[in-house]
Design an enzyme around this catalytic site. Structure first.
Site, mmCIF file in Angstrom:
data_model
loop_
_atom_site.group_PDB
_atom_site.id
_atom_site.type_symbol
_atom_site.label_atom_id
_atom_site.label_comp_id
_atom_site.label_asym_id
_atom_site.label_seq_id
_atom_site.Cartn_x
_atom_site.Cartn_y
_atom_site.Cartn_z
ATOM 1 N N SER A 112 0.845 -1.191 0.000
ATOM 2 C CA SER A 112 0.000 0.000 0.000
ATOM 3 C C SER A 112 0.875 1.233 0.000
ATOM 4 O O SER A 112 2.011 1.205 0.502
ATOM 5 C CB SER A 112 -0.863 0.018 1.249
ATOM 6 O OG SER A 112 -0.040 0.269 2.363
ATOM 7 N N LYS A 113 0.324 2.295 -0.556
ATOM 8 C CA LYS A 113 1.162 3.489 -0.701
ATOM 9 C C LYS A 113 1.457 4.144 0.638
ATOM 10 O O LYS A 113 2.280 5.028 0.727
ATOM 11 C CB LYS A 113 0.563 4.463 -1.703
ATOM 12 C CG LYS A 113 -0.708 5.129 -1.311
ATOM 13 C CD LYS A 113 -1.082 6.139 -2.401
ATOM 14 C CE LYS A 113 -2.470 6.706 -2.138
ATOM 15 N NZ LYS A 113 -3.027 7.393 -3.264
ATOM 16 N N ARG A 114 0.785 3.712 1.678
ATOM 17 C CA ARG A 114 1.106 4.251 3.005
ATOM 18 C C ARG A 114 2.461 3.744 3.492
ATOM 19 O O ARG A 114 3.096 4.356 4.330
ATOM 20 C CB ARG A 114 0.023 3.865 4.006
ATOM 21 C CG ARG A 114 -1.289 4.532 3.667
ATOM 22 C CD ARG A 114 -2.062 4.907 4.888
ATOM 23 N NE ARG A 114 -2.848 6.096 4.591
ATOM 24 C CZ ARG A 114 -3.684 6.656 5.430
ATOM 25 N NH1 ARG A 114 -3.850 6.152 6.617
ATOM 26 N NH2 ARG A 114 -4.347 7.736 5.097
#
Ligand code: GLU
Length: 496
Positions: free
Chosen positions: A252-254
């Site tokens: 995930s881009k987090r």
């Protein structure tokens, strides 16, 4: 049977590495079977889809070296390949399902559905539509349709028993029908949902193998039911394992940059990226790590895909990229690559309007602009602390800014400014001190050009990656603290 596979991206954001990975395996399977691979744009969600995103996705996949036999850009016999250009089609198929009693009109209001959901959550029941409109009488329906009462079309789904189907990699999968919602097929505005459009198009485009990420397994029963309702032959389903972060959570881009644009900007070679994506759950028979696309295509066997969540590890990718640079490119080729990448006139022209005011000699340019052609910056915790903020607040400024910037749709200077200003205001900090640590995190120095301009030039993913890097340099945020911060941020977000 001719093997036909497809990648079906929704153009609602940046090109995701997961899309490239699934596209690569679809392409490899089709080519290894002498079949065709096509690209279809699934843009039925008109509020989120944009032509720019479509262009960027197509461009990024091509940059990686992927190519498709049919698609919105190169045409083909089964087009159009953009769902927004096929909208009349879907309504026709929804009507057919209504006529055959496989679907029903649902007039439930949003308020009713919200209340239903709230009760289901409270009573810890299975979430989903309760069938309120599933058996309305014909006259009632006709009257409400004639009165133009807003409604959607939902599919009937058995409430008992199981749906069993075969997955090429996973064998038999069984899912209780009771877990499957009576899916909306046509929205109140007459647009299809993903499920209807996807099945209709896969059938009309003669897709023989649906190869996609495992997040779609739970949708397969709905799709299978639709094939049965229409009396169409089922494709073979194959759900690939999802890419994972190093901690094994879903990529995930987090936690990790997920946009192909970021990797392009970082200076990864497309061949190395594709090579690395080919290593995601798959290996060459001789286990060698470095191989070209052609070598992969020559050896491809989908049964060699292993299901144990492949880890997308940026360090490993960098190592492989280094091999490609050293072993595959002559100095002259490397010079060309560097020019194509960023050491060129376009980069200069974008930066000079800002740099010019600060230059006395030409040699001032490199120290001013080196951060634009760098990856993660060689800064330290002390550099960030030199902005004069105490540690907790420093972390909050960086983390809240990061979260806020994750929701910026159009990555432009003014939108970036507005987002950051709203966080600063909500935190009660003046813009100047608020931006000070961001200057260091983004450009490595407080003497650089405006940090909003820097972020606009660097792009969303590189900017976010640098903020994440800065947070890590400060020791990161532990799980407990992160939870606390998330709560505080939600409160703050409401005030933004
Ligand atoms: N449009 C879907 C996506 O964005 C396609 C899923 C599928 O391959 O069925 O992932």
């Amino acid at each position: 049977m001719t093997v036909r596979t497809r990648i079906a991206p929704s153009p609602t954001g940046d090109p995701h590495v997961g899309t490239a990975y699934v596209a690569l395996f679809n392409m490899a399977f089709a080519r290894s079977q002498g079949g065709q691979f096509l690209l279809r744009i699934e843009d039925t969600d008109q509020t989120r889809s944009t032509p720019e995103s479509e262009q960027t996705i197509l461009g990024a996949l091509k940059w990686l070296g992927l190519d498709w036999d049919e698609g919105p850009d190169n045409g083909g016999d089964k087009g159009p390949y953009r769902q927004s250009e096929r909208s009349e089609l879907y309504a026709k198929y929804a009507d057919q399902l209504l006529d055959d009693g496989h679907a029903f009109r649902c007039f439930c209001s949003t308020e009713r559905l919200d209340a239903l959901r709230a009760t289901q959550i409270q009573e810890k029941q299975q979430l989903g539509y309760d069938g309120h409109c599933a058996h309305l009488n014909k006259e009632d329906i006709a009257r409400r349709v004639a009165a133009h009462e807003p409604h959607v079309v939902r599919m009937h789904v058995p409430r008992e028993g199981q749906c069993s189907f075969n997955d090429m990699l996973r064998g038999e999968i069984s899912i209780d029908w009771a877990q499957i919602d009576r899916q909306i097929l046509l929205k109140a505005d007459g647009m299809p949902t993903y499920h209807l459009a996807n099945v209709v198009d896969d059938h009309l485009m003669e897709i023989s193998h649906v190869i996609r990420g495992e997040e779609w397994i739970n949708s397969a029963p709905k799709h299978i039911l639709l094939y049965q309702y229409f009396g169409w032959q089922l494709p073979v389903f194959c759900h690939l394992p999802l890419l994972r972060n190093v901690d094994k959570s879903k990529l995930s881009k987090r936690k990790n940059p997920t946009s192909i644009l970021y990797y392009q900007r970082m200076g990864y070679l497309p061949e190395a990226m594709l090579n690395y994506l080919g290593r995601m759950g798959w290996s060459m028979p001789d286990e060698r790590e470095k191989f070209t696309l052609d070598e992969m295509l020559a050896e491809f066997d989908i049964q060699r895909v292993s299901l144990g969540g492949p880890v997308f590890d940026v360090e490993k990718l960098s190592w492989l990229n280094g091999l490609w640079i050293r072993e595959e490119l002559s100095d002259s080729e490397l010079a060309d690559r560097l020019q194509d990448w960023a050491l060129n006139r376009d980069t200069l022209m974008a930066f000079l309007p800002f740099a010019k005011q600060r230059m006395e000699t030409l040699s001032d340019l490199a120290p001013l602009g080196s951060y634009l052609v760098s990856g993660m910056l060689p800064i330290s915790a002390e550099d960030l602390q030199s902005a004069g903020m105490e540690q907790d607040q420093l972390l909050e400024v960086l983390q809240y800014s990061l979260w806020r910037l994750e929701s910026v749709q159009q990555w432009q200077r003014d939108n970036i400014f507005d987002s950051l200003k709203s966080v600063a205001d909500a935190m009660g900090i003046k813009m100047k001190p608020f931006l000070a640590p961001l200057f260091i995190a983004i450009a490595g120095s407080s003497a650089s050009i405006s940090v909003m301009d820097s972020m606009a030039l660097l792009g969303a993913d590189m900017s976010r990656a640098r903020l994440r890097h800065a947070i890590e340099l400060l020791g990161g945020v532990g799980k407990k603290k992160l939870k606390k911060m998330q709560k505080a941020y939600q409160q703050l977000d409401r005030n933004c």
